[in-house]
Motif scaffolding. Structure first.
Motif, short mmCIF file in Angstrom:
data_model
loop_
_atom_site.label_atom_id
_atom_site.label_comp_id
_atom_site.label_asym_id
_atom_site.label_seq_id
_atom_site.Cartn_x
_atom_site.Cartn_y
_atom_site.Cartn_z
N GLU A 241 21.55 48.31 8.53
CA GLU A 241 22.55 49.30 8.39
C GLU A 241 22.52 50.32 9.81
OE1 GLU A 241 24.34 52.92 8.09
OE2 GLU A 241 21.61 52.86 8.21
N ARG A 242 21.40 50.23 10.05
CA ARG A 242 21.19 51.19 11.43
C ARG A 242 21.54 49.82 12.63
NH1 ARG A 242 21.92 55.39 12.15
NH2 ARG A 242 23.36 54.74 10.29
N ALA A 243 21.01 48.01 12.33
CA ALA A 243 21.74 47.35 13.98
C ALA A 243 23.24 47.48 13.33
CB ALA A 243 21.39 46.08 12.89
N TYR A 244 24.00 47.25 12.62
CA TYR A 244 24.98 47.84 12.48
C TYR A 244 26.12 48.46 13.47
CZ TYR A 244 26.98 43.57 9.93
OH TYR A 244 27.22 42.07 9.35
N VAL A 245 25.20 49.58 12.44
CA VAL A 245 26.38 51.07 12.89
C VAL A 245 25.78 50.77 15.06
CG1 VAL A 245 25.72 53.61 13.41
CG2 VAL A 245 26.10 52.45 10.85
N GLU A 264 35.05 41.74 12.26
CA GLU A 264 34.47 41.53 10.85
C GLU A 264 33.46 42.30 10.66
OE1 GLU A 264 32.59 36.47 9.75
OE2 GLU A 264 31.94 37.55 12.01
N LEU A 265 32.28 42.78 11.63
CA LEU A 265 31.57 43.34 11.78
C LEU A 265 32.32 45.22 10.83
CD1 LEU A 265 29.25 43.29 14.97
CD2 LEU A 265 29.08 42.00 12.60
N GLU A 266 32.82 45.51 11.41
CA GLU A 266 33.64 46.43 10.97
C GLU A 266 33.65 46.38 9.16
OE1 GLU A 266 37.08 47.82 13.51
OE2 GLU A 266 35.61 48.87 14.92
N GLN A 267 34.70 45.29 9.13
CA GLN A 267 35.16 44.54 7.24
C GLN A 267 33.48 44.88 6.98
OE1 GLN A 267 37.19 41.18 8.05
NE2 GLN A 267 39.18 41.65 8.79
N LEU A 268 32.44 44.73 7.42
CA LEU A 268 30.92 43.80 6.74
C LEU A 268 30.09 45.29 6.22
CD1 LEU A 268 29.92 40.65 7.88
CD2 LEU A 268 30.53 41.15 5.47
N LEU A 269 30.25 46.22 7.34
CA LEU A 269 29.93 47.81 7.44
C LEU A 269 29.73 48.34 5.88
CD1 LEU A 269 28.12 49.11 8.69
CD2 LEU A 269 29.81 50.95 9.69
N PRO A 270 30.86 48.46 5.46
CA PRO A 270 30.54 49.45 3.95
C PRO A 270 30.04 48.51 3.50
CG PRO A 270 33.59 49.07 4.92
CD PRO A 270 32.77 48.20 5.51
N GLU A 271 30.04 47.04 2.91
CA GLU A 271 28.53 46.60 1.99
C GLU A 271 27.10 46.76 2.23
OE1 GLU A 271 28.34 41.82 0.17
OE2 GLU A 271 29.79 42.01 1.61
N GLN A 273 26.26 49.19 4.19
CA GLN A 273 25.68 50.42 3.86
C GLN A 273 25.56 50.79 2.86
OE1 GLN A 273 29.55 52.81 5.47
NE2 GLN A 273 27.76 53.06 7.20
N LYS A 274 25.95 49.84 2.30
CA LYS A 274 25.99 50.33 -0.01
C LYS A 274 24.18 49.84 -0.42
CE LYS A 274 27.36 49.12 -4.30
NZ LYS A 274 28.59 48.34 -5.19
N MET A 275 24.22 48.32 0.10
CA MET A 275 22.92 47.71 0.16
C MET A 275 22.18 48.74 0.41
SD MET A 275 23.31 43.76 0.78
CE MET A 275 24.15 43.70 2.61
N LEU A 297 22.66 39.93 2.59
CA LEU A 297 22.19 40.69 3.02
C LEU A 297 21.91 38.86 4.09
CD1 LEU A 297 19.15 42.46 1.76
CD2 LEU A 297 20.46 43.77 3.52
N GLN A 298 21.45 38.36 3.99
CA GLN A 298 21.10 36.78 4.75
C GLN A 298 22.67 36.87 5.55
OE1 GLN A 298 18.69 34.94 5.51
NE2 GLN A 298 17.04 34.83 4.28
#
Length: 362
Positions: A241-245, A264-271, A273-275, A297-298
Motif C-alpha cells: 500500500e505504501r509502495a503504491y502511494v 492501472e495502478l490508480e485503478q488497483l489502489l483502492p483494493e 488499501q483495503k487489503m 496481492l501477487q
C-alpha cells in the motif's frame, strides 16, 4: 530426546546467523512442538581448506599433469614454503549449521528410508528455509536486530536431508543423509539475464554516478516481494500500500510513456488499501492472513513491478513485456510499419490513362 529415528532438514551457511547456538523449540498456537531447531556455528581457516594456488592439500597431482615450472609430472622440483608475513593470521570463515528436526519419531529404519527416498528436493528446501526464517524473523524482533534477514536456498553452502537417532541428529550427525539439489536454485542466473535485458547495468551506473536517484517505491516494492515470498501476507499488504502511494507520486513526473501504467495502478489502489486495512485488524492470535487473498496481492505487486521495470527500460507504451519475475509480455508491440488501410488499387485496362490524369502527368 525420546528413542526412535528422527528425520531432519539441514542448512549450512557461510556466515553467522545472529542467534546464539543451542536447541530451540518452535511451537504452534496450542503450545505443541512443531519442530526442534538446532543451531551450531563453527569456524575454519582458509589455509586449512585450500592450499596455495587454490589447490587442496589432499588433492593429488594427476599423472602427466604439468607442474608449476612447466615440466611434466614425475620428479618435481621442490619449492621452498612461503611463510605468511609476521602478525597476519589466516582469515576465519564461520559456518552456521541449522538442523530442523521433526519431533515425530519413526520406529522402523525402513520407514525412514522410504521418507528420504520419496522426498522432493524443492519442497524440502522450501520447508527448511521456511522454518529457519520463522526462527530468524522472531529473533529479529526479540533482539531488535534490524540486520537479521530472511534466507533462501541460494544462500546455503550445503543443503541435506536425513535421519538418525535423537542425540546423534542434535549433534549434526546422522545414520543416513542425502544432499538436496534443485535446478530451481539456478533462477538467480536467469534473473540476472532478465535484469540485463532491463538495462540494469546502465541504471546501476547512473545510480552510482549520481545521474539517477533510487525511488522510495522501489525499495518498498522489494520489501513487499520478500514478505510475500515468505508468506507474511499482512506485512506485504502494508508495504505494498505504501509502495503504491509513493509510486503514483514519484512516477507521475518521470514521463517515458508511463501514463497507462499509472492509470492501472490508480485503478488497483483502492483494493490494495483495503487489503492493508484488513492486515491491521486488532486480532490475536493473528488471523488476518486468512482474510487476505495471496493471489490479489501477487497481481497488484506484479503490476507495480512491471511499472518500475518499464521506468528502467524507458518504454513508450503498455505493450512492453512486463518482465515480472520472468513473465511473458501481456500485449504485442505494434509493428514498425503498420499495414495501409487503403484497399489495393485496381490495375487500369491496357492503354487507359491512370485515374486522375493522363499518361503524360507521370
Amino acid at each position: 530426546m525420546p528413542s526412535g529415528l528422527f528425520t531432519f532438514l539441514q542448512v549450512e551457511l557461510p556466515f553467522e546467523l545472529g542467534p546464539p547456538d543451542g536447541r530451540w523449540l518452535l511451537r504452534d498456537g496450542a503450545g505443541e512442538v512443531e519442530r526442534v531447531l538446532v543451531l551450531r556455528t563453527a569456524g575454519s581457516t582458509r589455509a586449512d581448506a585450500i592450499g596455495r594456488g587454490g589447490r587442496r592439500h589432499s588433492e593429488p597431482r594427476r599423472a602427466g599433469q604439468r607442474s608449476g615450472d612447466g615440466r611434466s609430472g614425475g620428479r618435481r622440483r621442490r619449492r621452498e614454503p612461503t611463510a605468511d608475513p609476521p602478525g597476519i593470521e589466516p582469515a576465519t570463515v564461520p559456518v552456521a549449521r541449522a538442523t530442523v528436526i521433526d519431533p515425530a519419531t519413526l520406529a522402523e529404519r525402513s520407514a525412514a528410508d522410504a521418507w528420504l527416498d520419496g522426498l522432493d528436493p524443492e519442497q524440502a528446501i522450501d520447508e527448511a528455509c521456511a522454518w529457519l526464517n520463522r526462527f530468524l524473523l522472531a529473533y529479529r524482533i526479540a533482539a531488535t536486530d534490524a540486520y537479521t534477514r530472511a534466507l533462501s536456498g541460494i544462500d546455503a553452502l550445503a543443503l541435506r536431508a536425513g535421519f538418525g537417532e535423537g542425540e546423534q541428529v542434535a549433534e549434526g550427525r546422522w545414520l543416513r543423509a542425502a544432499p538436496l539439489v534443485s535446478p530451481r536454485l539456478g533462477r538467480r542466473a536467469r534473473r540476472r539475464e532478465t535484469v540485463r535485458e532491463a538495462r540494469a547495468e546502465e541504471q546501476l551506473a547512473a545510480l552510482l554516478g549520481g545521474r539517477a536517484e533510487a525511488l522510495l517505491c522501489e525499495e518498498l516494492a522489494l520489501r513487499a516481494r520478500l514478505d510475500l515470498d515468505l508468506g507474511r501476507l499482512d506485512h506485504a499488504a502494508l508495504e505494498l500500500e505504501r509502495a503504491y502511494v509513493a509510486a503514483l507520486v514519484e512516477l507521475a513526473g518521470i514521463g517515458l510513456g508511463l501514463a497507462p501504467r499509472l492509470a492501472e495502478l490508480e485503478q488497483l489502489l483502492p483494493e490494495v488499501q483495503k487489503m492493508a486495512e484488513i492486515s491491521l485488524q486488532p486480532t490475536y492470535p493473528p488471523s488476518t492472513t486468512t482474510l487476505l487473498q495471496e493471489s490479489a496481492l501477487q497481481h497488484a505487486l506484479a503490476r507495480l513491478e512491471a511499472a518500475l521495470r518499464a521506468r528502467v527500460i524507458g518504454e513508450e507504451g503498455p505493450w512492453t513485456a512486463s518482465l515480472v519475475r520472468g513473465g511473458p509480455p501481456s500485449e504485442e508491440p505494434p509493428s514498425e510499419e503498420p499495414p495501409s488501410e487503403e484497399p489495393p488499387s485496381e490495375e487500369p485496362p491496357s492503354g487507359a490513362p491512370p485515374p486522375g490524369g493522363s499518361p503524360s502527368d507521370s
